[in-house]
Design an enzyme around this catalytic site. Structure first.
Site, PDB file in Angstrom:
ATOM      1  N   GLU A 177      30.788 -47.202 -53.299  1.00 58.52           N
ATOM      2  CA  GLU A 177      29.444 -47.705 -53.611  1.00 58.52           C
ATOM      3  C   GLU A 177      28.966 -47.241 -54.985  1.00 58.52           C
ATOM      4  O   GLU A 177      28.241 -47.951 -55.672  1.00 58.52           O
ATOM      5  CB  GLU A 177      28.433 -47.274 -52.545  1.00 58.52           C
ATOM      6  CG  GLU A 177      28.571 -48.006 -51.211  1.00 58.52           C
ATOM      7  CD  GLU A 177      29.538 -47.307 -50.266  1.00 58.52           C
ATOM      8  OE1 GLU A 177      30.212 -46.333 -50.681  1.00 58.52           O
ATOM      9  OE2 GLU A 177      29.628 -47.742 -49.092  1.00 58.52           O
TER      10      GLU A 177
ATOM     11  N   PHE B 107      23.204 -43.015 -35.417  1.00 57.13           N
ATOM     12  CA  PHE B 107      24.455 -43.049 -36.166  1.00 57.13           C
ATOM     13  C   PHE B 107      24.226 -43.744 -37.513  1.00 57.13           C
ATOM     14  O   PHE B 107      23.658 -44.820 -37.581  1.00 57.13           O
ATOM     15  CB  PHE B 107      25.523 -43.801 -35.360  1.00 57.13           C
ATOM     16  CG  PHE B 107      26.808 -43.963 -36.120  1.00 57.13           C
ATOM     17  CD1 PHE B 107      27.572 -42.848 -36.470  1.00 57.13           C
ATOM     18  CD2 PHE B 107      27.252 -45.227 -36.502  1.00 57.13           C
ATOM     19  CE1 PHE B 107      28.752 -43.000 -37.181  1.00 57.13           C
ATOM     20  CE2 PHE B 107      28.435 -45.377 -37.213  1.00 57.13           C
ATOM     21  CZ  PHE B 107      29.185 -44.255 -37.560  1.00 57.13           C
ATOM     22  N   GLN B 108      24.643 -43.088 -38.574  1.00 57.30           N
ATOM     23  CA  GLN B 108      24.509 -43.598 -39.940  1.00 57.30           C
ATOM     24  C   GLN B 108      23.058 -43.892 -40.330  1.00 57.30           C
ATOM     25  O   GLN B 108      22.786 -44.814 -41.085  1.00 57.30           O
ATOM     26  CB  GLN B 108      25.397 -44.827 -40.167  1.00 57.30           C
ATOM     27  CG  GLN B 108      26.880 -44.449 -40.086  1.00 57.30           C
ATOM     28  CD  GLN B 108      27.807 -45.517 -40.626  1.00 57.30           C
ATOM     29  OE1 GLN B 108      27.505 -46.704 -40.555  1.00 57.30           O
ATOM     30  NE2 GLN B 108      28.939 -45.086 -41.164  1.00 57.30           N
TER      31      GLN B 108
ATOM     32  N   LYS C  10      18.591 -53.409 -39.407  1.00 56.92           N
ATOM     33  CA  LYS C  10      19.550 -54.352 -38.838  1.00 56.92           C
ATOM     34  C   LYS C  10      18.878 -55.422 -37.969  1.00 56.92           C
ATOM     35  O   LYS C  10      19.184 -56.609 -38.087  1.00 56.92           O
ATOM     36  CB  LYS C  10      20.547 -53.549 -38.005  1.00 56.92           C
ATOM     37  CG  LYS C  10      21.620 -54.374 -37.382  1.00 56.92           C
ATOM     38  CD  LYS C  10      22.524 -53.513 -36.529  1.00 56.92           C
ATOM     39  CE  LYS C  10      23.489 -54.442 -35.791  1.00 56.92           C
ATOM     40  NZ  LYS C  10      24.417 -53.709 -34.949  1.00 56.92           N
TER      41      LYS C  10
ATOM     42  N   MET D 105      33.669 -31.295 -73.458  1.00 54.72           N
ATOM     43  CA  MET D 105      32.345 -30.842 -73.885  1.00 54.72           C
ATOM     44  C   MET D 105      32.029 -29.463 -73.308  1.00 54.72           C
ATOM     45  O   MET D 105      31.361 -28.649 -73.939  1.00 54.72           O
ATOM     46  CB  MET D 105      31.280 -31.866 -73.488  1.00 54.72           C
ATOM     47  CG  MET D 105      29.929 -31.608 -74.098  1.00 54.72           C
ATOM     48  SD  MET D 105      30.007 -31.510 -75.901  1.00 54.72           S
ATOM     49  CE  MET D 105      29.590 -33.190 -76.360  1.00 54.72           C
TER      50      MET D 105
END
Ligand SMILES: Cc1ncc(C[n+]2csc(CCOP(=O)(O)OP(=O)(O)O)c2C)c(N)n1
Ligand SMILES: [Mg+2]
Lengths: 165, 563
Positions: B49, B111-112, B161, B476
Site C-alpha cells: 500500500e 478483526f482488522q 463495509k 547522508m
C-alpha cells in the site's frame, strides 16, 4: 497573555478531536475548553481559553480557521466582552465554623445547594479571578472537591459575538 | 434506480474524472473490488500500500490532477499513513479511500479494525467517515474539491463495509456546499500596491520562489515579474522548475545543500518577495541570520504559512497565479528604472558569488562520481525528463546537477524526507505522463524500501528508469557521522546488499551494472531504448563523496561549509 477564543463549528463527525488535537499536536496550551449547541441546528460553539504571545495566538486562530468544519473564529479577548464560568465546590464544615463559611459564600454571591452535618456544596459563577479568590478563601476549611465548566463568553452590546452569516 | 454504496462510490469517482487509481484489496473492500471489476477505471495493483499511495502522489505531482488510492481496513490503512503525511507536507492533492469494518462492529476491536480517521487526523487536510449510502456522492464531491483547491492536500475517506452494500438513489451534486471552507483566490489590491512600492524602492531585492509557484502553475507570471523588474529569483527545494533552471535571473536553490550564491544572497537583501513557500527550517537556516535587514512580502494561499516561522511585513493571501496576474496588471505603474543601477550591482554581486563557487566535484576522477551520473542523465535527457528522487545524498545531487525547464518536472519528498518515495512516485508519474522519460535518482538504501514495486512496473509495462547511486552506505548518515561524529560510522554501512542486476532480472525487468566512468552515458542512452519495462541501473559510485555546500544544523545561510 491569556486569550478567550470563540469558535463556531459545524457539528460534524470528529470536529472536537480535530480542534483539541490541533492544540496538543502543535504544542498550544488549553486552559479550558467548553463545547455546546447553539440555537442554530447543527452548529456548536466552543470557547477555548488559551495563552501565548501574539505570534502564537495569531497561528492558533489561523490554524483553527483552516479546519474545514470551522465556520468562524473570534478572539473575544480583543472585544468588550463578558466571561463567566460556573463552579461547584464541596467544602468541609464544622458546627463552629458553618456561619463563618455562609458569610463568605454570601459575600461571593454563591448559592448553597447541599448541606450535610459536615459539608456543603456551593454553586458559584463568575470570571476566573473571582472563582480562584473564592477557592483561596475556603481552602483553610478543607475543600473536598471542585467541578468547573470552563469559561464561556459573549461580547457586550446588541451584535452577536460570532456571526457567521 | 437504486445502486449499492460500492456502485455509487465508483460512479462518483468517474464523475470526478478519475481514470486511473492505485489500490490493494482486502476483506472489507471486496464489494468495491467487485464493482471495479466491471468499471473502465484503470486499476493499478502495487505490491505494498505504501507503494500505491506514493505512486498516486507521483501521479498527482506530475499531472496536477488528484491522485486516488485504496487500502483495506486495519493494516492496509495503516500502511498508507506515511504516504498521507508525505502528501500533506508537500501539499499534494490525494483522495485516500480506506476500507472500514461494518458500522455495527466499529469500536469493538473487530478483526482488522483500526481507527484510521483518528490515526491520520493530524496529517490530513480533511477526512470523512461515511455513515450512510446517501452521503457518498456529496462526500466524494467535497473530497475532490478540498484536495485540489486552496493549498492542496490529502483527504481520507473511511468506507464501512456494510454501507458499501446498502442501496440508495444516485444523485450527484452539482456544487459543493462548504460554508467553513473558502480559500481566498485573489489578493488584496491595497496589499499588492504596498508590496510593489516596497519592491520599487529596494536596492537589493530578491524573489524567493516556493513550491506554490509550481503547484499553481504560475511559472510564466513568475518569470515575467522577475524579467520586468530585474530581480533575481532564488527557489526553495520544491520551488525548482518554477522558472526554468537555465533562466538568467535564476540564481539557484536556497538551503542546507543549496548553492553558494543563493545562500550568500539571502543573508543581505533589503526586500524579499516570497511566493508560495512555508520558510522551512531546511531552507532558512538559523532564523536570526536569515535576511535580517529585509522587509518581507509574502504571497500564499495558506494564511497559516504567513508569519509562521518568519515575521512577514506585507501578507498577501491568495492563489499565487491569480495574485501574480494582479501584480503584473499593476507593475507598469511603478518605476523600475529608479534603482536600476543598484539592482544591477546587486545582481552582478550574486553572479560573482556563483562564478566563484558553483556546484562542483572532481571532474577528473577516474572513479564514477555520483554527481557525474546526474549530470549525464541531464545531458542525455536534454533536461526534459521528469526526475524523481529518493532521500539522502542522491536527492541533493539530483537537485544540484539537474536543471529543470518546467514545473512538475522535479518530484521529491521535501517536507517529510521519505526514503522509498521516489521509485513508486516515478511509476505514478510515468503512468500519468507516458510520453515523458521518467527517472528515479535513487540511493541504494532508499531503493530497498520499496523495491517490490519493480513487479508493478513490470506488470503494467511502466518504462521508468532507476539510477541507483550505489555508495553501499546510508550516505547522508555517513556524511553526518563523518563531519560531526568523529567518523564513528554507526549502522550506516550497507555492504550487504542484493545483486541489483539479478534482482531486476528476477522480476523480468532490465538490470545494468555500471562500474566504469566511460560506460555511464552509454548505459543511460541504452536505458532510453527500453520502452516496455523498468530499467534498474546500479551505478557503482565513489563511496566517500560528500554533498557540498552544506549549512550545518543551527548555522545561518551564509555560514556554509564548502568542503
Ligand atoms: C523512511 C526513512 N527512514 C530514515 C530516514 C533517515 N535518512 C535520511 S537519508 C538516509 C540515508 C539514505 O541512504 P541512501 O538511500 O543509500 O542514500 P544516499 O544518502 O546514500 O544517497 C537516512 C537513513 C529517512 N529519511 N526516511
Ligand atoms: Mg547510499
Amino acid at each position: 497573555m491569556r486569550h478567550t477564543i470563540s469558535v463556531l463549528v459545524e457539528n460534524k463527525f470528529g470536529v472536537l478531536s480535530r480542534i483539541s488535537g490541533l492544540f496538543s499536536g502543535r504544542g498550544y496550551n488549553i486552559e479550558s475548553l467548553s463545547v455546546n449547541k447553539t440555537l442554530e441546528e447543527g452548529i456548536s460553539i466552543m470557547t477555548i481559553v488559551t495563552s501565548g504571545d501574539d505570534a502564537i495566538i495569531e497561528q492558533i486562530i489561523k490554524q483553527l480557521r483552516k479546519l474545514v468544519n470551522v465556520l468562524k473564529v473570534r478572539d473575544v479577548s480583543q472585544m468588550d466582552h463578558i466571561e463567566r464560568e460556573m463552579m461547584l465546590l464541596k467544602v468541609r464544615t464544622e458546627k463552629t465554623n458553618r456561619s463563618e463559611i455562609f458569610n463568605i459564600i454570601n459575600t461571593f454571591r454563591g448559592k448553597t445547594i447541599d448541606i450535610t452535618n459536615n459539608s456543603l456544596v456551593v454553586e458559584i459563577t463568575g470570571a476566573k479571578d473571582k472563582l480562584m479568590a473564592f477557592v483561596k478563601v475556603l481552602e483553610p476549611y478543607g475543600i473536598i472537591e471542585v467541578g468547573r465548566t470552563g469559561a464561556i463568553a459573549l461580547s457586550r452590546g446588541s451584535k452577536p459575538t460570532t456571526d457567521f452569516k | 434506480m437504486k445502486m449499492t454504496g460500492a456502485e455509487i462510490l465508483v460512479e462518483s469517482l468517474r464523475k470526478e474524472g478519475v481514470d486511473l487509481l492505485f489500490g490493494y484489496p482486502g476483506g472489507v473492500l471486496l464489494g468495491i473490488y467487485d464493482t471495479l471489476f466491471d468499471s473502465d477505471i484503470k486499476h493499478i495493483l502495487p505490491r505494498h500500500e505504501q507503494g500505491g499511495i506514493h505512486a498516486a502522489d507521483g501521479y498527482a505531482r506530475a499531472t496536477g490532477k488528484v491522485g486516488v488510492c485504496f487500502g483495506t481496513s486495519g493494516p492496509g490503512a495503516t500502511n498508507l499513513v506515511t504516504g498521507i503525511c508525505n502528501a500533506q507536507m508537500d501539499s499534494v492533492p490525494l483522495v485516500v479511500l480506506t476500507g472500514q469494518v461494518a458500522t455495527s462492529l466499529i469500536g469493538g476491536d473487530a478483526f482488522q479494525e483500526a481507527d484510521i480517521i483518528g490515526i491520520t487526523r493530524p496529517i490530513v487536510k480533511h477526512s470523512y467517515l461515511i455513515s450512510n449510502p446517501e452521503e457518498i456522492t456529496t462526500v466524494i464531491k467535497e473530497a475532490f474539491h478540498i484536495a485540489a483547491s486552496g493549498r492542496p492536500g490529502p483527504v481520507v475517506i473511511d468506507l464501512p463495509k456494510d454501507i458499501m452494500a446498502q442501496k440508495a438513489e444516485f444523485k450527484y451534486p452539482a456544487k459543493v456546499d462548504l460554508p467553513g471552507y473558502n480559500p481566498t483566490v485573489k489578493g488584496h489590491l491595497g496589499q499588492i500596491k504596498k508590496m510593489l512600492r516596497m519592491m520599487e524602492g529596494a536596492k537589493k531585492p530578491v524573489i524567493y520562489m516556493g513550491g506554490g509557484v509550481v503547484i499553481s502553475g504560475a511559472n510564466e507570471e513568475m518569470a515575467k515579474v522577475s524579467e520586468l523588474t530585474g530581480i533575481p529569483v532564488i527557489s526553495s527545494f520544491l520551488g525548482k522548475g518554477g522558472i526554468p533552471g537555465t533562466h538568467e535571473n535564476y540564481i539557484g536553490w536556497l538551503g542546507m545543500h543549496g548553492n553558494y550564491a543563493s545562500n550568500m544572497a539571502m543573508a543581505e537583501p533589503d526586500f524579499i518577495l516570497a511566493v508560495g513557500t512555508r520558510f522551512s527550517d531546511r531552507s532558512t537556516g538559523r532564523l536570526d541570520g536569515f535576511a535580517p535587514n529585509a522587509t518581507i512580502a509574502h504571497i500564499d494561499v495558506d494564511p497559516s504559512s504567513i508569519s509562521k516561522n518568519v515575521k512577514i511585513d506585507v501578507p498577501i493571501v491568495g492563489d499565487v497565479k491569480a495574485v501574480l496576474k494582479q501584480v503584473l496588471a499593476e507593475i507598469e505603474k511603478y518605476s523600475w528604472d529608479k534603482n536600476l543601477t543598484s539592482r544591477k550591482d546587486w545582481m552582478a554581486k550574486i553572479k560573482a558569488w556563483d562564478k566563484k563557487q558553483p556546484f562542483g566535484y572532481d571532474r577528473k576522477a577516474d572513479i564514477i562520481k555520483p554527481q557525474y551520473v546526474v549530470e549525464s542523465i541531464y545531458k542525455v535527457t536534454k533536461g526534459e525528463a521528469i526526475i524523481c528522487t529518493e532521500v539522502g545524498q542522491n536527492q541533493m545531487w539530483a537537485g544540484q546537477f539537474y536543471k529543470f525547464k518546467e514545473p512538475r518536472q522535479f518530484i521529491s519528498s521535501g517536507g517529510l524526507g521519505t526514503m522509498g518515495f521516489g521509485f513508486p512516485a516515478a511509476i505514478g508519474a510515468k503512468l500519468g505522463c507516458p510520453e515523458k522519460e521518467v527517472f528515479d535518482i535513487a540511493g541504494d538504501g532508499s531503493f530497498m524500501m520499496n523495491l517490490q514495486e519493480i513487479c508493478t512496473a513490470v506488470q503494467y509495462n511502466v518504462a521508468v528508469k532507476v539510477a541507483i547511486l550505489n555508495n553501499k552506505y546510508l550516505g547522508m548518515i555517513r556524511q553526518w557521522q563523518n563531519m560531526f561524529f568523529n567518523n564513528r560510522y554507526s549502522e550506516c554501512c550497507l555492504d550487504c546488499q542484493p545483486d541489483f542486476v539479478k534482482l531486476a532480472e528476477s522480476f523480468n525487468a532490465v538490470g545494468m551494472r555500471i562500474e566504469r566512468k566511460e560506460d555511464v552515458e552509454g548505459a543511460i542512452r541504452e536505458s532510453l531504448k527500453i520502452k516496455d519495462k523498468p530499467v534498474i541501473m546500479d551505478f557503482c559510485v565513489d563511496r566517500d563523496e560528500n554533498v557540498f555546500p552544506m549549512i550545518p544544523a543551527g548555522a545561518a545561510v551564509n555560514e556554509m561549509l564548502l568542503k
